[in-house]
Scaffold this motif. Structure first.
Motif, PDB file in Angstrom:
ATOM      1  N   GLU A  52       0.823  -1.217   0.000  1.00 24.91           N
ATOM      2  CA  GLU A  52       0.000   0.000   0.000  1.00 24.91           C
ATOM      3  C   GLU A  52       0.858   1.268   0.000  1.00 24.91           C
ATOM      4  N   PHE A  53       1.907   1.268   0.826  1.00 24.33           N
ATOM      5  CA  PHE A  53       2.716   2.478   0.970  1.00 24.33           C
ATOM      6  C   PHE A  53       3.931   2.499   0.043  1.00 24.33           C
ATOM      7  N   GLY A  54       4.126   1.420  -0.719  1.00 24.91           N
ATOM      8  CA  GLY A  54       5.227   1.390  -1.668  1.00 24.91           C
ATOM      9  C   GLY A  54       6.587   1.344  -1.019  1.00 24.91           C
ATOM     10  N   VAL A  55       6.728   0.545   0.053  1.00 26.87           N
ATOM     11  CA  VAL A  55       7.989   0.486   0.795  1.00 26.87           C
ATOM     12  C   VAL A  55       8.369  -0.972   1.050  1.00 26.87           C
ATOM     13  N   GLU A  56       9.559  -1.163   1.599  1.00 27.40           N
ATOM     14  CA  GLU A  56       9.972  -2.484   2.044  1.00 27.40           C
ATOM     15  C   GLU A  56       9.297  -2.797   3.385  1.00 27.40           C
ATOM     16  N   ARG A  57       9.245  -4.077   3.715  1.00 28.15           N
ATOM     17  CA  ARG A  57       8.592  -4.472   4.968  1.00 28.15           C
ATOM     18  C   ARG A  57       9.301  -3.902   6.189  1.00 28.15           C
ATOM     19  N   ALA A  58      10.610  -3.691   6.086  1.00 26.12           N
ATOM     20  CA  ALA A  58      11.350  -3.151   7.233  1.00 26.12           C
ATOM     21  C   ALA A  58      10.807  -1.789   7.646  1.00 26.12           C
ATOM     22  N   ALA A  59      10.426  -0.959   6.675  1.00 24.27           N
ATOM     23  CA  ALA A  59       9.873   0.360   6.992  1.00 24.27           C
ATOM     24  C   ALA A  59       8.520   0.220   7.685  1.00 24.27           C
ATOM     25  N   VAL A  60       7.714  -0.728   7.228  1.00 18.28           N
ATOM     26  CA  VAL A  60       6.419  -0.970   7.882  1.00 18.28           C
ATOM     27  C   VAL A  60       6.636  -1.439   9.314  1.00 18.28           C
ATOM     28  N   ARG A  61       7.597  -2.357   9.487  1.00 25.41           N
ATOM     29  CA  ARG A  61       7.860  -2.891  10.818  1.00 25.41           C
ATOM     30  C   ARG A  61       8.289  -1.768  11.770  1.00 25.41           C
ATOM     31  N   GLN A  62       9.117  -0.840  11.297  1.00 28.46           N
ATOM     32  CA  GLN A  62       9.535   0.286  12.126  1.00 28.46           C
ATOM     33  C   GLN A  62       8.339   1.151  12.513  1.00 28.46           C
ATOM     34  N   ALA A  63       7.436   1.391  11.562  1.00 28.26           N
ATOM     35  CA  ALA A  63       6.245   2.196  11.843  1.00 28.26           C
ATOM     36  C   ALA A  63       5.356   1.524  12.882  1.00 28.26           C
ATOM     37  N   LEU A  64       5.163   0.214  12.729  1.00 29.98           N
ATOM     38  CA  LEU A  64       4.314  -0.509  13.679  1.00 29.98           C
ATOM     39  C   LEU A  64       4.920  -0.501  15.077  1.00 29.98           C
ATOM     40  N   ARG A  65       6.242  -0.569  15.163  1.00 26.81           N
ATOM     41  CA  ARG A  65       6.888  -0.550  16.477  1.00 26.81           C
ATOM     42  C   ARG A  65       6.740   0.805  17.152  1.00 26.81           C
ATOM     43  N   ILE A  66       6.763   1.868  16.363  1.00 25.01           N
ATOM     44  CA  ILE A  66       6.499   3.191  16.935  1.00 25.01           C
ATOM     45  C   ILE A  66       5.114   3.221  17.562  1.00 25.01           C
ATOM     46  N   LEU A  67       4.113   2.705  16.849  1.00 28.17           N
ATOM     47  CA  LEU A  67       2.739   2.706  17.369  1.00 28.17           C
ATOM     48  C   LEU A  67       2.604   1.772  18.561  1.00 28.17           C
ATOM     49  N   GLN A  68       3.362   0.687  18.572  1.00 28.79           N
ATOM     50  CA  GLN A  68       3.325  -0.185  19.742  1.00 28.79           C
ATOM     51  C   GLN A  68       3.931   0.512  20.956  1.00 28.79           C
ATOM     52  N   ARG A 111       9.617   8.702  24.125  1.00 28.51           N
ATOM     53  CA  ARG A 111      10.248   9.285  22.948  1.00 28.51           C
ATOM     54  C   ARG A 111      11.527   8.532  22.590  1.00 28.51           C
ATOM     55  N   ILE A 112      12.293   8.113  23.590  1.00 31.33           N
ATOM     56  CA  ILE A 112      13.499   7.335  23.302  1.00 31.33           C
ATOM     57  C   ILE A 112      13.117   5.977  22.734  1.00 31.33           C
ATOM     58  N   ALA A 113      12.073   5.360  23.280  1.00 34.39           N
ATOM     59  CA  ALA A 113      11.624   4.069  22.751  1.00 34.39           C
ATOM     60  C   ALA A 113      11.215   4.204  21.288  1.00 34.39           C
ATOM     61  N   ALA A 114      10.514   5.285  20.940  1.00 33.99           N
ATOM     62  CA  ALA A 114      10.121   5.500  19.545  1.00 33.99           C
ATOM     63  C   ALA A 114      11.344   5.705  18.660  1.00 33.99           C
ATOM     64  N   ALA A 115      12.356   6.406  19.188  1.00 31.85           N
ATOM     65  CA  ALA A 115      13.579   6.629  18.410  1.00 31.85           C
ATOM     66  C   ALA A 115      14.290   5.315  18.131  1.00 31.85           C
ATOM     67  N   PHE A 116      14.174   4.338  19.033  1.00 29.20           N
ATOM     68  CA  PHE A 116      14.844   3.053  18.859  1.00 29.20           C
ATOM     69  C   PHE A 116      14.174   2.184  17.794  1.00 29.20           C
ATOM     70  N   ALA A 117      13.081   2.652  17.205  1.00 26.64           N
ATOM     71  CA  ALA A 117      12.473   1.912  16.100  1.00 26.64           C
ATOM     72  C   ALA A 117      13.281   2.084  14.819  1.00 26.64           C
ATOM     73  N   ALA A 118      14.172   3.071  14.787  1.00 26.60           N
ATOM     74  CA  ALA A 118      15.010   3.287  13.609  1.00 26.60           C
ATOM     75  C   ALA A 118      16.131   2.256  13.563  1.00 26.60           C
ATOM     76  N   PRO A 119      16.585   1.880  12.390  1.00 30.48           N
ATOM     77  CA  PRO A 119      17.696   0.913  12.310  1.00 30.48           C
ATOM     78  C   PRO A 119      19.008   1.485  12.851  1.00 30.48           C
ATOM     79  N   HIS A 120      19.210   2.793  12.698  1.00 31.62           N
ATOM     80  CA  HIS A 120      20.398   3.458  13.241  1.00 31.62           C
ATOM     81  C   HIS A 120      19.934   4.466  14.268  1.00 31.62           C
ATOM     82  N   VAL A 121      20.189   4.185  15.542  1.00 27.43           N
ATOM     83  CA  VAL A 121      19.733   5.028  16.647  1.00 27.43           C
ATOM     84  C   VAL A 121      20.864   5.961  17.061  1.00 27.43           C
ATOM     85  N   ARG A 122      20.541   7.237  17.205  1.00 25.07           N
ATOM     86  CA  ARG A 122      21.542   8.218  17.653  1.00 25.07           C
ATOM     87  C   ARG A 122      20.905   9.034  18.779  1.00 25.07           C
TER      88      ARG A 122
END
Length: 302
Positions: A52-68, A111-122
């Motif tokens: 639907e969003f025209g992306v790889e599954r990894a991007a969807v997984r990151q989005a879902l983890r933010i919402l979780q 907010r830190i937990a949401a930031a950790f949904a990224a593959p590279h966390v800074r």
């Protein structure tokens, strides 16, 4: 067709540009809050969302983890579809002009937990002892060990006051108590820093995550605390002083100090508008300048 396993929007969407994981999270969050996605309803599969969003599954997984992490979804994993939480939380916006300030120990961890949904966390932090940061890291660490977050790389930089300066605070009302206060602060600074570093570095062994944790010392007492998350968010709070009494080494000491865990945290995010974008960018430049110029090597020992 299973009525509890329908498309995320209930309609066919035209092809559009490739969305980022944050844009996907924003769209799905909007559907949950509007009632389009109902409590208890199963989400579409990650494959369908990716299509639907025209992306790889990894991007969807990151989005879902933010919402979780925001308690809007449950059961996010690589397997079966996630489910809209039975009583999805409806928190205020995380950042931007409409976001109300929150006490540090309320606003920092999610907010830190949401930031950790990224593959590279800074994460960059400027603070007095790193107590709040160490406590807030507990939530993303828990989610990593539970398999809910899977970052590939974590970089944390922390600026703390040097042991060699006279602290502006905590400061004794009676000058004779300065040595006691400095020893107490230094012990707390070192202990919290060591716990933070050890907890993060352990992820190398347990999950194969590339982790780097660095500390540098400032030649002044910071009057504010600042957290920068993935270069996209800035969380800012004032250290507000008050007169307090503490028992230190079996002595009751009158001092001027701030409770950093209760400091009100103001959130700014690049995507929230020009005002926030400039604040985040200037905060990043300020932090980098301190790190690269007047700070020095910090050793977490007494």
């Amino acid at each position: 067709m299973d009525p509890e396993h329908v498309s995320a929007s209930g309609r066919t969407r035209p092809q559009r540009h490739r969305s980022s994981h944050r844009e996907i999270a924003d769209e799905l969050r909007s559907r949950i809050r509007s009632g389009e996605l109902r409590p208890g309803q199963r989400m579409p599969t990650q494959a369908k969302l990716a299509d639907e969003f025209g992306v790889e599954r990894a991007a969807v997984r990151q989005a879902l983890r933010i919402l979780q992490s925001e308690r809007l979804l449950t059961g996010v994993s690589k397997g079966s579809p996630a489910t809209v939480a039975a009583e999805p939380g409806r928190p205020s916006p995380a950042a931007g002009p409409a976001a109300p300030p929150q006490p540090t120990m309320v606003g920092l961890a999610p907010r830190i937990a949401a930031a950790f949904a990224a593959p590279h966390v800074r994460v960059d932090a400027l603070c007095l002892t790193s107590v709040s940061l160490t406590l807030a890291m507990g939530e993303p660490l828990r989610q990593i060990h539970a398999g809910q977050l899977e970052p590939a790389k974590i970089e944390v930089r922390v600026l703390l006051p040097s042991r060699n300066i006279d602290l502006a605070f905590p400061a004794p009302v009676d000058a004779d108590d300065g040595g006691l206060l400095h020893r107490r602060w230094l012990a707390q600074r070192n202990a919290q820093g060591q716990v933070l570093r050890q907890n993060l570095l352990a992820l190398r062994t347990t999950h194969g995550i590339h982790v780097r944790v660095s500390f540098r010392a400032l030649p002044f007492t910071p009057p504010v605390k600042l957290y920068l998350l993935n270069g996209a968010e800035a969380l800012f709070a004032y250290y507000t002083l008050g007169r307090r009494e503490r028992e230190i080494e079996h002595e009751h000491v009158q001092l001027y100090d701030a409770d950093g865990t209760r400091s009100m945290l103001f959130a700014f995010e690049q995507r929230a508008g020009h005002r926030d974008e400039v604040f985040v960018e200037q905060s990043r430049l300020w932090f980098d300048a301190l790190w690269e110029t007047i700070s020095s090597e910090l050793v977490l020992t007494l």
